[in-house]
Structures are given as C-alpha cells and as structure tokens.
Design a protein around this motif. Structure first.
Motif, short mmCIF file in Angstrom:
data_model
loop_
_atom_site.label_atom_id
_atom_site.label_comp_id
_atom_site.label_asym_id
_atom_site.label_seq_id
_atom_site.Cartn_x
_atom_site.Cartn_y
_atom_site.Cartn_z
N GLU A 50 0.84 -1.19 0.00
CA GLU A 50 0.00 0.00 0.00
C GLU A 50 0.87 1.23 0.00
O GLU A 50 2.01 1.21 0.45
CB GLU A 50 -0.91 0.02 1.24
CG GLU A 50 -2.16 -0.82 1.11
CD GLU A 50 -3.04 -0.66 2.35
OE1 GLU A 50 -3.56 0.46 2.56
OE2 GLU A 50 -3.19 -1.64 3.10
N LYS A 51 0.31 2.32 -0.48
CA LYS A 51 1.09 3.55 -0.43
C LYS A 51 0.39 4.59 0.43
O LYS A 51 -0.83 4.69 0.42
CB LYS A 51 1.36 4.07 -1.84
CG LYS A 51 0.27 4.84 -2.48
CD LYS A 51 0.75 5.44 -3.82
CE LYS A 51 -0.33 6.34 -4.37
NZ LYS A 51 -0.60 6.23 -5.76
N LEU A 52 1.19 5.31 1.20
CA LEU A 52 0.66 6.32 2.11
C LEU A 52 0.11 7.48 1.29
O LEU A 52 0.52 7.71 0.16
CB LEU A 52 1.74 6.84 3.05
CG LEU A 52 2.33 5.88 4.08
CD1 LEU A 52 3.26 4.88 3.43
CD2 LEU A 52 3.09 6.65 5.13
N THR A 53 -0.80 8.21 1.90
CA THR A 53 -1.30 9.40 1.22
C THR A 53 -0.16 10.40 1.11
O THR A 53 0.79 10.36 1.88
CB THR A 53 -2.46 10.00 2.01
OG1 THR A 53 -2.04 10.23 3.35
CG2 THR A 53 -3.65 9.04 2.02
N GLY A 54 -0.29 11.31 0.18
CA GLY A 54 0.79 12.23 -0.13
C GLY A 54 1.31 13.00 1.08
O GLY A 54 0.60 13.17 2.06
N GLU A 55 2.53 13.43 0.99
CA GLU A 55 3.16 14.16 2.09
C GLU A 55 2.32 15.34 2.55
O GLU A 55 2.01 15.46 3.73
CB GLU A 55 4.53 14.68 1.66
CG GLU A 55 5.60 13.64 1.63
CD GLU A 55 6.93 14.27 1.26
OE1 GLU A 55 6.94 15.44 0.84
OE2 GLU A 55 7.94 13.59 1.40
N VAL A 56 1.98 16.18 1.62
CA VAL A 56 1.25 17.40 1.98
C VAL A 56 -0.05 17.04 2.69
O VAL A 56 -0.35 17.55 3.77
CB VAL A 56 0.95 18.24 0.72
CG1 VAL A 56 2.04 19.25 0.50
CG2 VAL A 56 0.78 17.36 -0.50
N ALA A 57 -0.82 16.12 2.08
CA ALA A 57 -2.10 15.75 2.66
C ALA A 57 -1.91 15.15 4.05
O ALA A 57 -2.56 15.56 5.02
CB ALA A 57 -2.82 14.75 1.74
N ASN A 58 -1.00 14.20 4.16
CA ASN A 58 -0.80 13.50 5.41
C ASN A 58 -0.28 14.45 6.50
O ASN A 58 -0.75 14.40 7.65
CB ASN A 58 0.19 12.35 5.21
CG ASN A 58 -0.25 11.10 5.94
OD1 ASN A 58 -1.09 11.17 6.83
ND2 ASN A 58 0.30 9.97 5.57
N ALA A 59 0.67 15.30 6.12
CA ALA A 59 1.20 16.24 7.09
C ALA A 59 0.10 17.16 7.59
O ALA A 59 0.00 17.44 8.78
CB ALA A 59 2.33 17.06 6.46
#
Lengths: 252, 252
Positions: A50-59
């Motif tokens: 699985e891949k994590l949600t994007g940096e900007v979104a997750n941060a």
DNA sequence: AGACGCGAATAAGTCGGACTAAACCGAGAC
DNA sequence: GTCTCGGTTTAGTCCGACTTATTCGCGTCT
C-alpha cells in the motif's frame, strides 16, 4: 489516532482525533510521528504494498509541518519499512525488507498485541544465539565481565521480575553476558535480544502467577561462566531459554 | 571529501573538494550526505563522543540545504550512530549503541578498509547462526525452499565467485536457506549476514588465487537439507563456515 | 564561601511556502 | 500495435523565520 507519544509514560486521553500531542511537551514531534506511522505499519494497519497518502495531505491531516513529517518518513526509510520515489509516492515495503532486529521496530511490534508466531521466532533466535554466546563468554570473560554479571544478578535477586528495576537487571545480565563474548557483532544483537527479552517478560508478567523463580537458572549460567566451563555454560543457558519459552507460551 | 555518491558505480574525480556531486544525477542528495557522514563515523574519523559542527555550519560547508542535511542526520539517528539535543549539538554515540547489523551500516563499515577484528566477529556470528539455521531448514523446508536453493546453487556453479552474478547467487543461496527456516527473526538476520558474506567474499577475491572451490561444500549442505537430515546439515554448514573463515583469514 | 535558582545565549526543532527534479501515464505519431 | 514525447503528479531540495529546550554563567540567598 491521536499523536500522543505513548512510547513511555504519560498517556492522556487524546480528545482530538487527528492532531498532535495536545499539551506542550512530550517527546520530539517527529519521534511521535515516526512512532505513529511505525506502529501503523508494523501492526499491519497499512499493509505492505500500500502507499501512504501524499506528504502534503498527510502532514496536514496530522497537523504537523511537512518538514517534521518528512523527517519521520526518513526514519522509517532508514529502518526499511517504506520506500519513496517521486511521482510514485511512499509505499510500504514487504516484510522481508524490514529491519526486524532494530530495537525501535521491535518496540513498535510489541506496542500492540504481540504476534505469537513472531514471539516464538524470537525465542528460537535466543535459543540459537544465547547458548553459543554463553560458551564464548565462558572462554573469554575477564574480571570486569564477571563483576558486571554478578552485580546484575544481585540486583535481579533483590527486586523481582515483577518490578521494572528487576526486569532492567535481567536485561543487564544478558547484556553483560553478550558483552563478555568480546564480539561486537554479538553485542549488537544484544540490543535486539534484550528488547525482545524485556517485552516478553513483561507480557509473561501480565498473566500473573509467575510460575517459577528464574534466579536459580541465571545463577547456574553465571557460575559456569565464572568457572570458565564452556559446555556447562552453554547447557545451563539452553535450559534457561527453554524454560523461559515454556513460561511465555503458557501465558499467551 | 567530495560528496560523490560512491555507493555504487560512477565515481568521477571530484574536482571540488567540498561540494556535492557535480553532475546533475546520482543518488538522492541526502543519501549521499548520510553515506558521507556515516562512513566518517564508522571509520572512526569522527570518534564517539565527539560532536559534529552545527547544522548551519556543516550544511553550508557541504553546500547543501539545512533540510537535506537534517534528513541525513535523522537517518544516522535512526541507526543509532548519533544523538542530537538542543543546545548540546549532535554527538557520536558509543559503538555499543550502533546498529551494526543494519545492512547500510555494514556497507559503510566495509566501504573503507575492513576492520579485521570485526570481520572475525561476523564470521563467529555466522558460525553460530548458520549451522543452527541449516538444522532448522532441514526440518522445515518445503518444496519451494528446495527449489530456490537449487536454483541459486546452479547459478553459483555457472558463474564463479569471481563474478558479481556468482556472488549474488551465493547470497541467494544463504538467503534461501534462512528463508527455509520459516523463522522471521532469522530471515531478518539474513539481510545482515548476506551483506557480511558478500563483502567478505569480495575481499577474499581481491587476494587472487581463490584457494578452494566453494561449490562442493554448498552442495553438501544442500543435499543434507533436501534429504531432511538436520544433524548432517548443521555439520556441513559448520565446516563450510569454518573453511570460509580460513580462506578469508589468509587473504587479510 | 558554597549552593541554589534565574536568566540569557545557543543549537536543534518546527514551520511555511516556493521551486526543482524525477518518474509515471496518457496522447499522439509512426 | 508500439514507441515516443510531453504533461502532471509527487517527492526532493532550498530558503529564512520563529520556537523550544537545554546548558552555562551570573547573581543572590543562605
């Protein structure tokens, strides 16, 4: 999903579902983020591939700056949990790539419910390494090594395994033993094995009725090493690990 | 002191003494920084206890942004090489805190001249772990495991240990063996042991005159495991490791 | 004179926003 | 149908300001 730093100590009810540790203090922020993501991954909440949600979104979702989030991800990358490439995003690597011996990863693995299969595997590793280490220690220990082991042993006898101090002494004993092999590679393993030991004894303790006094077993090992008898040391350590495994198995 | 990414491949003469990889490409920048700092520390150029110069100064000296530098330091922190606290700066931790089993740390350790004592320690670790692993593998291997090991073995026979492909096959064989134990903790060790194996064989190769054909030894191990004979497997693996150690010792 | 606590200096930690570079993906050309 | 070429997305890098946590030195109190 609160980002409390539950690594040690204070664990206040996180009212806010997504934000960081509410009060001012706590561990370093990126440590908390890494802990959060690390447990998510190791516990299987974010399966490999699985891949994590994007940096900007997750941060933003965690209400931390992108810098702090990125530094946390670097930690996970360093431990082989994830891999990130431009455009592709950050994906969880297959378990075979994880550095399971890393003390911190081990801590994450034991922060939730422990995987009984993995505990069995760890004991098997102990059963392989520690008797051999005891043999080497019996051959190479010097005066300081013996002293360190004796001290740990007396501490362990004073406090029991029911107390934190007692468990720390137990770990010290095993650390000192590995140290006595004068083998850097084995010493490096001691950090991992030590972590595994303390986690499992903690769980063993949870199930009350500590079935057996572990001190005599340790003393047998110590005596053999102090006497410089490799075979006896290996044998004593083998039974020690076997008994510990049995106790742990009963309480799970 | 150029910041070339000499981890693999292209190694152009860095004209500029302090700056980053001159041409556009190369590995990620922070990877190069981590590699640079990591080798400095592991090689002993920055002794334990010493503290690195401040982030701003160091980042400027390396001509990279502070962010990239910090992320590199996070990696080192994750591997237990350094510890940084506000006002106190970033200090190199004592060797006992380093994650020596981390494949990347191992790579840094072998990127310069290998420490003969440490190589000996690694072989001792192999001598402890691999025979026991061979025993377990003989008990638990399934059809796929046998196939993986056989494939690696044929590849190893086709190319010799003198080629990269041959060394990769050697590593594959040991990986497959560890995998055949169906023990996740041992599998985790395979990454470290595998790295150690390939580094040492590489150095062994450097000293020409490969003294012995290693394939027969491997075949003995394989046969015992395929036949499901734990004792024979352990014995064969023990002699294999002993012989490899002897060869390595001669070439150092 | 010694111990204690208080404040200032300092270095890491966090923030945010802008720009770069790489890699995937789909549209178009052959 | 395959190949190539851009466009778009996402991580990577950069910059500069502000915050927080220590440590160290100063002054005061005992």
């Amino acid at each position: 999903m609160a980002l409390d730093d539950q690594a040690d100590g204070v664990d206040e009810a996180g009212v806010q579902p997504i934000t960081r540790t509410p009060k001012g203090s706590g561990r370093r922020l990126r440590g908390a983020i890494a802990h959060y993501l690390g447990t998510q991954i190791v516990s299987g909440a974010i399966a490999p591939g699985e891949k994590l949600t994007g940096e900007v979104a997750n941060a933003e979702a965690l209400d931390v700056s992108r810098s702090a989030y990125r530094e946390a991800v670097q930690v996970l990358t360093a431990k082989g949990l994830v891999e990130s490439r431009p455009k592709a995003g950050t994906r969880v690597l297959p378990r075979s790539r994880w550095n399971m011996l890393d003390p911190q990863v081990l801590a994450w693995a034991f922060s939730g419910e422990p995987d009984t299969d993995f505990v069995r595997d760890l004991f098997e590793l102990r059963a392989v390494v520690e008797p051999a280490a005891a043999r080497l220690a019996a051959e190479r220990r010097d005066r300081d090594d013996v002293k360190a082991m004796r001290d740990a042993l007396t501490q362990m006898r004073r406090h029991t395994l029911a107390t934190d101090a007692g468990r720390a002494a137990d770990r010290d004993f095993h650390d000192a033993l590995l140290e006595a092999t004068h083998n850097n590679a084995l010493v490096a393993l001691s950090a991992s094995i030590g972590a595994a030991v303390s986690w499992t004894t903690k769980y063993k303790q949870r199930a009350r009725a500590l079935p057996r006094d572990p001190v005599p077993d340790h003393i047998k090992v110590f005596d053999a090493i102090a006497a410089g008898d490799p075979d006896a040391a290996a044998a004593a350590m083998r039974t020690l690990v076997d008994l510990a495994l049995e106790d742990t198995r009963l309480s799970m």
